[in-house]
Scaffold this motif. Sequence first.
Motif, PDB file in Angstrom:
ATOM      1  N   ILE A  20      47.812  46.951  34.087  1.00 15.20           N
ATOM      2  CA  ILE A  20      48.088  45.817  34.970  1.00 15.20           C
ATOM      3  C   ILE A  20      48.837  46.292  36.206  1.00 15.20           C
ATOM      4  N   ASN A  21      49.847  47.123  36.002  1.00 16.84           N
ATOM      5  CA  ASN A  21      50.612  47.748  37.079  1.00 16.84           C
ATOM      6  C   ASN A  21      51.250  46.735  38.034  1.00 16.84           C
ATOM      7  N   LYS A  22      51.785  45.661  37.476  1.00 18.13           N
ATOM      8  CA  LYS A  22      52.533  44.671  38.262  1.00 18.13           C
ATOM      9  C   LYS A  22      53.851  44.432  37.545  1.00 18.13           C
ATOM     10  N   ARG A  39      48.465  34.346  30.940  1.00 18.19           N
ATOM     11  CA  ARG A  39      48.261  35.062  32.216  1.00 18.19           C
ATOM     12  C   ARG A  39      48.290  36.582  32.050  1.00 18.19           C
ATOM     13  N   TYR A  40      49.121  37.075  31.145  1.00 13.88           N
ATOM     14  CA  TYR A  40      49.202  38.529  30.939  1.00 13.88           C
ATOM     15  C   TYR A  40      47.829  39.076  30.561  1.00 13.88           C
ATOM     16  N   PHE A  41      47.162  38.405  29.650  1.00 10.20           N
ATOM     17  CA  PHE A  41      45.862  38.884  29.191  1.00 10.20           C
ATOM     18  C   PHE A  41      44.791  38.727  30.256  1.00 10.20           C
ATOM     19  N   ILE A  42      44.887  37.681  31.061  1.00  9.51           N
ATOM     20  CA  ILE A  42      43.953  37.521  32.183  1.00  9.51           C
ATOM     21  C   ILE A  42      44.170  38.640  33.195  1.00  9.51           C
ATOM     22  N   GLU A  43      45.441  38.947  33.479  1.00  8.37           N
ATOM     23  CA  GLU A  43      45.751  40.056  34.396  1.00  8.37           C
ATOM     24  C   GLU A  43      45.232  41.379  33.843  1.00  8.37           C
ATOM     25  N   CYS A  45      42.643  41.794  31.810  1.00 10.18           N
ATOM     26  CA  CYS A  45      41.183  41.766  31.981  1.00 10.18           C
ATOM     27  C   CYS A  45      40.809  42.059  33.435  1.00 10.18           C
ATOM     28  N   ALA A  46      41.542  41.467  34.372  1.00 11.26           N
ATOM     29  CA  ALA A  46      41.274  41.678  35.798  1.00 11.26           C
ATOM     30  C   ALA A  46      41.520  43.123  36.204  1.00 11.26           C
ATOM     31  N   ALA A  47      42.507  43.752  35.595  1.00 10.23           N
ATOM     32  CA  ALA A  47      42.790  45.152  35.901  1.00 10.23           C
ATOM     33  C   ALA A  47      41.663  46.060  35.394  1.00 10.23           C
ATOM     34  N   ILE A  48      41.047  45.661  34.297  1.00  6.80           N
ATOM     35  CA  ILE A  48      39.925  46.432  33.756  1.00  6.80           C
ATOM     36  C   ILE A  48      38.673  46.234  34.604  1.00  6.80           C
ATOM     37  N   GLU A  49      38.385  44.983  34.974  1.00 12.02           N
ATOM     38  CA  GLU A  49      37.218  44.667  35.809  1.00 12.02           C
ATOM     39  C   GLU A  49      37.554  43.454  36.676  1.00 12.02           C
ATOM     40  N   PRO A  50      37.964  43.694  37.917  1.00 17.33           N
ATOM     41  CA  PRO A  50      38.397  42.606  38.793  1.00 17.33           C
ATOM     42  C   PRO A  50      37.343  41.512  39.012  1.00 17.33           C
ATOM     43  N   ARG A  51      36.086  41.875  39.005  1.00 18.96           N
ATOM     44  CA  ARG A  51      35.028  40.883  39.255  1.00 18.96           C
ATOM     45  C   ARG A  51      34.838  39.919  38.088  1.00 18.96           C
ATOM     46  N   ALA A  52      35.446  40.199  36.956  1.00 17.32           N
ATOM     47  CA  ALA A  52      35.259  39.367  35.771  1.00 17.32           C
ATOM     48  C   ALA A  52      36.077  38.078  35.810  1.00 17.32           C
ATOM     49  N   VAL A  53      37.073  38.023  36.688  1.00 25.10           N
ATOM     50  CA  VAL A  53      37.989  36.874  36.691  1.00 25.10           C
ATOM     51  C   VAL A  53      37.722  35.967  37.884  1.00 25.10           C
ATOM     52  N   ASN A  54      37.566  34.681  37.600  1.00 26.13           N
ATOM     53  CA  ASN A  54      37.502  33.656  38.640  1.00 26.13           C
ATOM     54  C   ASN A  54      38.891  33.037  38.706  1.00 26.13           C
ATOM     55  N   TRP A  55      39.657  33.423  39.711  1.00 26.80           N
ATOM     56  CA  TRP A  55      41.049  33.002  39.802  1.00 26.80           C
ATOM     57  C   TRP A  55      41.202  31.505  40.014  1.00 26.80           C
ATOM     58  N   ASP A  56      40.151  30.828  40.423  1.00 25.09           N
ATOM     59  CA  ASP A  56      40.209  29.373  40.576  1.00 25.09           C
ATOM     60  C   ASP A  56      40.380  28.684  39.222  1.00 25.09           C
ATOM     61  N   LEU A  57      40.026  29.354  38.141  1.00 23.18           N
ATOM     62  CA  LEU A  57      40.129  28.781  36.809  1.00 23.18           C
ATOM     63  C   LEU A  57      41.460  29.090  36.123  1.00 23.18           C
ATOM     64  N   VAL A  58      42.267  29.947  36.723  1.00 20.61           N
ATOM     65  CA  VAL A  58      43.517  30.377  36.117  1.00 20.61           C
ATOM     66  C   VAL A  58      44.644  29.438  36.570  1.00 20.61           C
ATOM     67  N   THR A  59      45.441  28.997  35.605  1.00 21.20           N
ATOM     68  CA  THR A  59      46.551  28.094  35.905  1.00 21.20           C
ATOM     69  C   THR A  59      47.887  28.814  35.763  1.00 21.20           C
ATOM     70  N   SER A  60      48.942  28.135  36.117  1.00 25.41           N
ATOM     71  CA  SER A  60      50.285  28.715  36.018  1.00 25.41           C
ATOM     72  C   SER A  60      50.732  28.862  34.572  1.00 25.41           C
ATOM     73  N   GLY A  61      50.147  28.076  33.683  1.00 22.65           N
ATOM     74  CA  GLY A  61      50.510  28.148  32.273  1.00 22.65           C
ATOM     75  C   GLY A  61      51.789  27.412  31.942  1.00 22.65           C
ATOM     76  N   GLU A  62      52.142  26.452  32.770  1.00 19.67           N
ATOM     77  CA  GLU A  62      53.391  25.713  32.537  1.00 19.67           C
ATOM     78  C   GLU A  62      53.247  24.642  31.463  1.00 19.67           C
ATOM     79  N   THR A  63      52.120  23.971  31.410  1.00 23.35           N
ATOM     80  CA  THR A  63      51.928  22.917  30.403  1.00 23.35           C
ATOM     81  C   THR A  63      51.181  23.488  29.197  1.00 23.35           C
ATOM     82  N   ASP A  64      51.233  22.762  28.094  1.00 23.70           N
ATOM     83  CA  ASP A  64      50.509  23.198  26.903  1.00 23.70           C
ATOM     84  C   ASP A  64      49.008  23.285  27.176  1.00 23.70           C
TER      85      ASP A  64
END
Length: 130
Positions: A20-22, A39-43, A45-64
């Motif tokens: 991840i390197n962040k 988010r950690y796991f999404i990050e 996955c993105a570090a492994i293959e950046p094109r695999a993640v659509n960041w529009d679908l990723v949320t802050s993870g604040e609510t359940d």
Amino acid sequence: MQLIGNDSDQELINWANNTINKEEYKISTLKDSSLKTGRYFIELCAAIEPRAVNWDLVTSGETDEDKMNNAKYAISIARKLGAIVFCVWEDIVKANAKMNLVFVCALNDAQKEMKSKKKSKSEEEKKEEA
């Protein structure tokens, strides 16, 4: 605990952090409460293959609900990357350390497999040129 080859759980955590390197996504244990957002796991996955993640679908993870959606999305991305996933989204949002470790192992294995395929493809192209 030793899982894949000579990799211990701490070595796999180090691999994930380095991949991840962040700084904001560094963890020291797979029980870390920050993992509950997914988010950690999404990050990872993105570090492994950046094109695999659509960041529009990723949320802050604040609510359940956000945590659930992120966790489901992380699993979906991992499967797209070729990882064999044994955990369910509840394992991520509950920070189930053992299942999170299995998830990280699966992503580590998927990355190794992707690199191996790229190397094989590159070698085939060199043979065809010769």
